[in-house]
Write a protein that holds these residues in place. Structure first.
Motif, short mmCIF file in Angstrom:
data_model
loop_
_atom_site.label_atom_id
_atom_site.label_comp_id
_atom_site.label_asym_id
_atom_site.label_seq_id
_atom_site.Cartn_x
_atom_site.Cartn_y
_atom_site.Cartn_z
N ALA A 21 0.80 -1.12 0.08
CA ALA A 21 0.07 -0.16 -0.06
C ALA A 21 0.72 1.15 -0.03
CB ALA A 21 -0.91 -0.07 1.25
N TYR A 22 2.19 1.31 0.69
CA TYR A 22 2.82 2.32 0.80
C TYR A 22 3.77 2.63 -0.61
CZ TYR A 22 6.89 5.32 1.86
OH TYR A 22 7.69 6.44 1.77
N ARG A 26 3.63 5.52 -3.38
CA ARG A 26 5.01 6.15 -4.21
C ARG A 26 4.96 5.82 -5.76
NH1 ARG A 26 9.49 6.51 -0.75
NH2 ARG A 26 10.32 7.62 -2.59
N ASP A 27 3.78 5.53 -6.11
CA ASP A 27 3.37 5.45 -7.45
C ASP A 27 4.23 4.19 -8.18
OD1 ASP A 27 2.06 7.91 -7.73
OD2 ASP A 27 3.76 9.08 -8.21
N ILE A 28 4.25 3.34 -7.27
CA ILE A 28 4.72 2.02 -8.03
C ILE A 28 3.55 0.86 -8.13
CG2 ILE A 28 6.27 -0.13 -7.34
CD1 ILE A 28 7.77 1.63 -5.45
N SER A 29 3.56 0.35 -9.38
CA SER A 29 2.35 -0.57 -9.75
C SER A 29 2.55 -1.79 -8.87
CB SER A 29 2.61 -0.79 -11.12
OG SER A 29 1.73 -2.04 -11.43
N SER A 37 9.03 -9.61 -8.25
CA SER A 37 9.57 -10.33 -6.80
C SER A 37 9.15 -11.68 -6.57
CB SER A 37 9.08 -9.43 -5.65
OG SER A 37 9.27 -7.86 -5.64
N GLY A 38 8.35 -12.14 -7.57
CA GLY A 38 7.90 -13.55 -7.77
C GLY A 38 6.75 -13.75 -6.74
N ILE A 39 5.95 -12.77 -6.46
CA ILE A 39 4.80 -12.93 -5.56
C ILE A 39 3.50 -12.75 -6.31
CG2 ILE A 39 3.35 -11.79 -3.73
CD1 ILE A 39 6.02 -10.59 -2.72
N ASP A 40 2.61 -13.73 -6.07
CA ASP A 40 1.17 -13.81 -6.56
C ASP A 40 0.58 -13.03 -5.52
OD1 ASP A 40 -1.37 -14.58 -7.22
OD2 ASP A 40 -0.71 -16.55 -7.70
N TYR A 41 0.02 -11.81 -6.26
CA TYR A 41 -0.86 -10.80 -5.55
C TYR A 41 -2.14 -11.40 -5.37
CZ TYR A 41 -2.69 -6.41 -4.24
OH TYR A 41 -3.25 -5.49 -3.43
N ALA A 65 12.77 -0.33 -3.66
CA ALA A 65 13.74 0.61 -3.40
C ALA A 65 14.12 0.85 -4.75
CB ALA A 65 14.91 0.05 -2.75
N HIS A 66 14.49 -0.26 -5.78
CA HIS A 66 14.71 0.16 -7.12
C HIS A 66 13.63 1.14 -7.85
CE1 HIS A 66 16.31 -0.30 -11.06
NE2 HIS A 66 15.24 -0.86 -11.63
N PHE A 67 12.36 0.62 -7.92
CA PHE A 67 11.30 1.21 -8.59
C PHE A 67 10.83 2.63 -8.18
CE2 PHE A 67 9.48 -3.34 -9.75
CZ PHE A 67 10.48 -3.24 -10.64
#
Length: 343
Positions: A21-22, A26-29, A37-41, A65-67
């Motif tokens: 959510a944070y 920060r405008d990250i999809s 990250s290999g996570i099934d949302y 951190a990268h995005f």
């Protein structure tokens, strides 16, 4: 034992959801971040027993951190997260009478969040250190989780103690294991920074242990968490930045008002650039702060029998009379009359 495992899973899942959510702030999809990250949302949202491996959590921190192009993502996440958002963990800490008791409670709860760290308190003659003890092998195996989680735990603990004690607690010093850029640590902690240490620690004066916990602010945070989805402003191409700042201040309300410098840093921009962007949209930073205070004051007064002075302090007014004047300017009436009219 089964109950404890379930609590750990639920809390870990809640923490990851809060991190995502944070990231959205920060405008990250979320889709892009989870896929990288290999996570099934979808599974994270829908499957009660879905577990994210330590390797994927490490990848999540790295990609966040990268995005966001933010080397201090963990620090800024810690600044933004409220104690009430942690559910049962926050409830347990909120039952403490003093800072010392809260720290004792927190030390037993950190393993629900991460197995990289444990909390130890080292008492000295005139001060005490809150130490984040860590597993050396896991530090090397999961370096991004180690770096950002350590930053998160330090700043989150400090900011929430500020909110729960109604005081601005100032550490004497902090210790870091790395030699990263210290500017953000200096801004947030306002104390002496010791880089390249064997231990990660926050050091406070001994008298901080006896400072009482002010639970009314925790209760108000819970009210905000419950209502925030209906209070946030939708995105608009004409008011991009004022909506970002409004929603950030709204969802991350603390005892004291967030300064322009702190908000700008959380969006990885400079105060001057943030002011310029808001000016282009026809508002100032103080205009947005005033609007958020109005929204929160009405929400709090409509949600329970909280004392006006508690609402005033929570919104950053040291003098309740200043809050009364502001509320009358916003609504044309006093808090007491407003509450009676809206019951």
């Amino acid at each position: 034992m089964r109950k404890k495992t379930g609590s750990m899973e639920n809390f870990g899942k809640g923490f990851i959801q809060a991190l995502l959510a944070y990231a959205v702030q920060r405008d990250i999809s979320i889709k892009r971040l989870c896929e990288a990250s290999g996570i099934d949302y979808a599974a994270l949202q829908q499957q009660k027993g879905y577990i994210i491996s330590p390797e994927k959590v490490n990848s999540l921190w790295r990609n966040a951190a990268h995005f966001s192009n933010d080397a201090h993502f963990g620090l800024h996440f810690g600044e933004s997260m409220q104690l009430a958002a942690l559910g049962i963990i926050g409830q347990i800490i909120s039952t403490s009478q003093t800072v010392g008791e809260a720290l004792s409670q927190a030390s037993t709860l950190v393993p629900l969040l991460t197995d990289l760290f444990s909390v130890e308190v080292n008492y000295q003659e005139t001060s005490f250190q809150v130490i984040l003890a860590y597993d050396v092998q896991k530090r090397h195996a999961f370096p991004y989780t180690f770096r950002h989680m350590a930053d998160y735990l330090m700043v989150f603990a400090l900011h929430e103690l500020d909110g729960l004690t109604m005081e601005k607690l100032k550490p004497l010093a902090i210790g870091l294991t790395g030699t990263e850029s210290l500017r953000e640590y200096e801004r947030i902690f306002s104390c002496k920074i010791h880089p390249n240490q064997d231990e990660i620690f926050l050091e406070f004066p001994m008298n901080c242990l006896a400072i009482p916990i002010f639970t009314a602010n925790y209760d108000l945070q819970k009210v905000l968490i419950e209502q925030v989805s209906g209070l946030v402003q939708p995105a608009s191409k004409d008011t991009v930045w004022q909506n970002k700042i409004y929603n950030y201040l709204l969802t991350n309300a603390y005892l004291y008002s967030q300064s322009l410098e702190n908000v700008a840093a959380n969006f990885n921009t400079s105060p001057r650039s943030l002011q310029r962007r808001l000016k282009e949209e026809g508002v100032s930073f103080l205009d947005v702060v005033d609007k958020v205070r109005k929204t929160l004051s009405i929400s709090y007064l409509s949600s329970g029998n909280y004392q006006v002075k508690d609402v005033a302090y929570t919104l950053g007014y040291n003098d309740p009379s200043a809050f009364l004047r502001a509320f009358k300017r916003w609504t044309g009436t006093t808090p007491a009359v407003y509450r009676q009219q809206n019951r």
